[in-house]
Structures are given as C-alpha cells and as structure tokens.
Design an enzyme around this catalytic site. Structure first.
Site, mmCIF file in Angstrom:
data_model
loop_
_atom_site.group_PDB
_atom_site.id
_atom_site.type_symbol
_atom_site.label_atom_id
_atom_site.label_comp_id
_atom_site.label_asym_id
_atom_site.label_seq_id
_atom_site.Cartn_x
_atom_site.Cartn_y
_atom_site.Cartn_z
ATOM 1 N N GLU A 1 0.727 -1.323 -0.026
ATOM 2 C CA GLU A 1 -0.008 -0.138 0.149
ATOM 3 C C GLU A 1 0.767 1.133 0.053
ATOM 4 O O GLU A 1 1.991 1.365 0.260
ATOM 5 C CB GLU A 1 -0.946 -0.071 1.308
ATOM 6 C CG GLU A 1 -1.915 -1.100 1.204
ATOM 7 C CD GLU A 1 -3.038 -1.159 2.306
ATOM 8 O OE1 GLU A 1 -3.082 -0.321 3.196
ATOM 9 O OE2 GLU A 1 -4.067 -2.095 1.924
ATOM 10 N N GLU B 1 -1.769 -9.780 -6.222
ATOM 11 C CA GLU B 1 -1.904 -10.596 -7.534
ATOM 12 C C GLU B 1 -0.808 -9.935 -8.530
ATOM 13 O O GLU B 1 0.110 -10.665 -9.181
ATOM 14 C CB GLU B 1 -3.135 -10.762 -8.295
ATOM 15 C CG GLU B 1 -4.193 -11.413 -7.238
ATOM 16 C CD GLU B 1 -4.920 -10.402 -6.405
ATOM 17 O OE1 GLU B 1 -4.274 -9.697 -5.740
ATOM 18 O OE2 GLU B 1 -5.980 -10.536 -6.269
ATOM 19 N N CYS C 1 -6.382 -6.336 -11.392
ATOM 20 C CA CYS C 1 -5.897 -7.800 -11.497
ATOM 21 C C CYS C 1 -6.326 -8.446 -12.496
ATOM 22 O O CYS C 1 -5.438 -9.224 -13.009
ATOM 23 C CB CYS C 1 -5.682 -8.024 -10.202
ATOM 24 S SG CYS C 1 -4.735 -7.163 -8.915
HETATM 25 N N1 THU Z 1 -6.137 -6.389 -2.468
HETATM 26 C C1 THU Z 1 -5.063 -7.249 -3.125
HETATM 27 O O1 THU Z 1 -4.135 -7.322 -2.883
HETATM 28 N N2 THU Z 1 -5.747 -8.291 -3.834
HETATM 29 C C2 THU Z 1 -7.238 -8.601 -3.950
HETATM 30 O O2 THU Z 1 -7.463 -9.353 -4.441
HETATM 31 C C3 THU Z 1 -8.120 -7.349 -3.446
HETATM 32 C C4 THU Z 1 -7.373 -6.153 -2.660
HETATM 33 C C5 THU Z 1 -5.327 -5.446 -1.542
HETATM 34 C C6 THU Z 1 -5.470 -4.055 -2.016
HETATM 35 C C7 THU Z 1 -5.593 -3.392 -0.761
HETATM 36 O O3 THU Z 1 -4.189 -2.999 -0.134
HETATM 37 C C8 THU Z 1 -6.336 -4.015 0.339
HETATM 38 O O4 THU Z 1 -6.325 -5.341 -0.217
HETATM 39 C C9 THU Z 1 -7.502 -3.375 0.374
HETATM 40 O O5 THU Z 1 -8.244 -3.055 -0.704
#
Ligand code: THU
Length: 130
Positions: free
Chosen positions: A44, A55, A89
């Site tokens: 993040e 992903e 993704c």
């Molecule tokens: N996120 C992912 O890494 N993969 C997913 O499939 C859905 C969401 C992350 C993005 C963000 O850091 C957090 O989860 C909340 O959306």
C-alpha cells in the site's frame, strides 16, 4: 505441484503484506509452467491509488524473472468468504493468460477460470476492421 503447495506459498507471503492503511493483508502465488512459484503481497501507499495488489506483485515478479507462461494463481486472505480479485488484477491476469484462479480463505476454496472472472477480456481489442 498441487494446489496445496501453491496455497501454502500464498499464505506465507501474505505475512509480508504492507497494508498499514487498510490493515487487510493479501497473499498471491503464481505457478509458472516450468514449476516455479512467484509470490506477492499487497503493497500500500499513503497515496492510496498507488497501492499494488498481491496478484500484480506476483505477476510482475514472475515476468521480471523471465517466466511467461502460467498455469494457476492462488489468492488468499483472512476473510469471511474467499477474496475476489479487483478488475485491474483480472485484466493483468488476462494479459498473461493465467488460466486458473484459486481463491481461498482459512476454510474455503473456490476455483474459477479466468474467462469466468473476466469474460471477453481481449475480444476485438486492436482487431481493426479492414
Ligand atoms: N487487495 C489485493 O491485494 N488483492 C485483492 O484481490 C483485493 C484487494 C488489496 C489492495 C489493498 O491493499 C487492500 O487489499 C484493500 O483493498
């Protein structure tokens, strides 16, 4: 290589998630056709839009290592129902033709083809009429 091993990698890398804003950790593990596994966690950023999902981190790491063909990706999070990959993704998975997607939480596993998650992903794009 079985789904168990792939899922174990996804859970392991999830521990490295950098998610101070959402406090929502995600892990992904991508299986290349030569047997290598590439993993990724979400990363993040204070500027929220710059956040990279688990992903895409896994996919970018695989591409940088020279892998181009993939057989499956596993995505895990500690959720009530198995997580769902975001649209971005799904589009990037489509770019590299990841055929099989396994979505899991601690107790449940769902299996999808990428076509189910993103129908008509590439149909017609750059296919100009004469
Ligand atoms: N996120 C992912 O890494 N993969 C997913 O499939 C859905 C969401 C992350 C993005 C963000 O850091 C957090 O989860 C909340 O959306």
């Amino acid at each position: 290589m079985n789904d168990e091993t792939l899922l174990a990698s996804a859970w392991r890398v999830r521990d490295h998630a950098y998610a101070p804003y959402s406090e929502f950790a995600v892990g992904a593990a991508l299986l290349a056709d030569d047997g290598r596994i590439f993993s990724g966690c979400n990363v993040e950023n204070l500027s929220y839009g710059l956040t990279i999902c688990a992903e895409r981190v896994a996919l970018a790491s695989a591409i940088a290592a020279g892998a181009r063909n993939f057989t499956a990706i596993a995505v895990v999070a500690d959720t009530n129902v198995p997580i769902s990959p975001c649209g971005a993704c799904r589009q990037v998975m489509a770019e590299f033709h990841v055929p099989r997607v396994i979505l899991a939480n601690r107790s449940e596993r769902l299996h999808f083809s990428l076509a189910e998650l993103l129908p008509r992903a590439t149909t017609g794009i750059l296919d100009r009429a004469e």
